[in-house]
Design a protein around this motif. Structure first.
Motif: not given
Length: 167
Positions: A71, A104, A106
């Motif tokens: 990520v 992106f 996490h």
């Protein structure tokens, strides 16, 4: 999109779940048939998910993964020191450039259970559940670097080595 990779004694696998704003889901399991690290499986999952999203015409995508390394590298926050990870990062950036928006993010493993389950099904070579698409990857999505140990390249010069797959 949620993505995850899995490395087990039985092999490598990856899982992807594409969820529409209405809650409809497309589920994918990948069986990875080459020797590589868990990070490679994570990247292969992300790349497969991005390619599927692009193919079906998605314009904006949020990519949720529990691999902090993948990520952070994909979002550009971390450098990729390993040659193969740098190649994967570059490929992700190429594909993600086709979207109007791509982020992106996490997430904790507990928030990525569907993708994790699909990845484990791929790595343990279990039966594929109804409603899940299976893809077998025999070559990495990138051209592997000889200097990296994240993808195992057979020493046999006659072996059919990994090549780049067309996007």
């Amino acid at each position: 999109m949620h993505f995850d990779g899995s490395k087990m004694r039985t092999g490598l696998g990856a899982g992807v779940v594409l969820t529409s704003p209405k809650g409809d889901k497309l589920k994918y399991t990948l069986q990875i048939h080459f020797a590589a690290s868990n990070n490679v499986a994570e990247y292969e999952a992300l790349i497969h998910g991005l390619r599927m999203a692009k193919e079906i015409g998605i314009r904006r995508v949020l990519c949720y993964g529990d691999s902090d390394l993948v990520v952070q590298q994909s979002s550009g926050d971390w450098d990729a020191k390993d040659a193969n990870m740098a190649s994967y990062r570059f490929l992700v950036q190429q594909i993600s450039g086709h979207f109007d928006g791509c982020e992106f993010l996490h997430v904790p493993r507990a928030d990525n259970m569907q993708a994790d389950t699909l990845a484990r099904i791929g790595s343990t070579r279990q039966a594929i559940p109804a409603g899940v698409s299976l893809q077998c990857l025999h070559k990495p999505s990138i051209k592997p670097s000889q200097e990296s140990e994240s993808i195992f390249i057979p020493a046999d010069p006659g072996a059919d080595g990994p090549t780049t797959l067309a996007a």
